[in-house]
Enzyme design. Sequence first.
Site, PDB file in Angstrom:
ATOM      1  N   GLY A  77     -33.613  58.225 -68.783  1.00 27.23           N
ATOM      2  CA  GLY A  77     -33.869  57.243 -69.837  1.00 27.23           C
ATOM      3  C   GLY A  77     -35.097  57.623 -70.648  1.00 27.23           C
ATOM      4  CB  THR A  78     -38.362  59.052 -69.630  1.00 28.08           C
ATOM      5  OG1 THR A  78     -38.618  58.003 -68.690  1.00 28.08           O
ATOM      6  CG2 THR A  78     -39.659  59.486 -70.275  1.00 28.08           C
ATOM      7  CG  ASN A 102     -39.313  48.057 -66.535  1.00 27.87           C
ATOM      8  OD1 ASN A 102     -39.516  47.739 -67.700  1.00 27.87           O
ATOM      9  ND2 ASN A 102     -40.140  48.808 -65.854  1.00 27.87           N
ATOM     10  CD  GLN A 150     -34.453  47.547 -65.254  1.00 26.02           C
ATOM     11  OE1 GLN A 150     -33.759  46.843 -64.522  1.00 26.02           O
ATOM     12  NE2 GLN A 150     -35.203  48.514 -64.776  1.00 26.02           N
ATOM     13  CB  SER A 163     -31.747  55.571 -66.678  1.00 17.50           C
ATOM     14  OG  SER A 163     -32.154  56.381 -65.620  1.00 17.50           O
ATOM     15  CB  ALA A 164     -27.213  57.747 -63.756  1.00 12.50           C
ATOM     16  CG  HIS A 165     -32.660  56.098 -61.583  1.00 10.12           C
ATOM     17  ND1 HIS A 165     -33.679  55.306 -61.109  1.00 10.12           N
ATOM     18  CD2 HIS A 165     -33.064  56.552 -62.780  1.00 10.12           C
ATOM     19  CE1 HIS A 165     -34.665  55.302 -61.995  1.00 10.12           C
ATOM     20  NE2 HIS A 165     -34.317  56.048 -63.016  1.00 10.12           N
ATOM     21  CB  THR A 215     -27.793  74.722 -68.248  1.00 11.55           C
ATOM     22  OG1 THR A 215     -27.903  76.016 -68.823  1.00 11.55           O
ATOM     23  CG2 THR A 215     -26.592  74.673 -67.326  1.00 11.55           C
ATOM     24  CB  CYS A 268     -39.260  53.694 -63.008  1.00 16.12           C
ATOM     25  SG  CYS A 268     -39.192  52.312 -64.092  1.00 16.12           S
TER      26      CYS A 268
END
Length: 337
Positions: free
Chosen positions: A32-33, A115, A143, A163-165, A201, A290
């Site tokens: 996300g950052t 968050n 979020q 963001s996936a996490h 990549t 985070c």
Amino acid sequence: GRTSRLAIEEARKKVAHLLDCQPSEIFFTSCGTESTNTIFQAAIHSLGCKHIITSPIEHHATLHSAEVLCKQFGIELQFAKHDAAGQIDYNHLEKIIIECSQKGNTFVSIMHANNEIGIVNDIERIGNFCKKEHAYFHSDMVQTVGHFPISLQKLPIDFASASAHKFHGPKGSGALYINKNVSINPYILGGGQERNMRAGTENVAGIVGFAAALNFANAEMETENEQTLQLKNYCLEKLQNAITDLTINGTVKHSLPRVISVLLPINDKSEMLQMSLDIRGIAVSGGSACSSGALGGSHVINTISATPGVPLRISFCKWNTREEVDVFVAALVDILN
Ligand code: PLP
């Protein structure tokens, strides 16, 4: 190579479908950052923005980008006001959007949900206002993606970060939404990956994991929100009964169902509170979860609240239980006493 490429494009299609936008509007990033940094760079270098508006309680990905870039390139930086609960002052925000837009190209970045305190902003209202004033609008949706139903097609926004996490996906995997009507240059330069928008990549496993996790999260979000809200209410009630002088940050109404933010009374145990809970196997955070390891209090709480206290952020997922809440509250009381 072809198999990996296919996996990435399948993931892009899936993510676009789940967020209701076109696959060509989704770009995979490392987090996300990075998504947010990319857009701040683009606001200045591609869109020629001379005025940036954000909020003092944004995530540091936004705040530090805004502060550093504005200083470096002589850009005007304005902050929206908040009330003591962290709710944005929409009238003030709209006033500064008008003022800035009259002076030149303006970029507005306001998160969907905070968050630390869980406050949810009305990004539809903000986006519509930006559109009316011809300002570009980015929302940090880290979020809310995977937690709320989202139609990027219907929302009046130009850019979004995810963001996936945050929805049980792999760490180090993010996404950036760029509305098809806006054209920007890449931030990371090199090879032509991500259709020349993000060189380097691709993290194939991370990208495939992003899409798979979002698929699960979207399918289960309603149940998860119900379950976490029940836990949140149960925990809040227990905390209020157990601890006098407890302050609740944020509002209960426009808030993420899975986040509680409180201020605990300061005593000689409070400095070691987080560590003492950690030793008992309880993971909570002092502010933002985070900023791993970052000390120095919470810029969010320091901005909205004048009440002295020790900030504690408690968050839940569908796998937490009432029993765990009981253990947590008992441990907290024990440590504080
Ligand atoms: N924005 C918000 C609201 C967050 O909670 C986080 C936390 O991780 C970020 C941005 C940063 O995302 P990432 O950790 O993927 O860089």
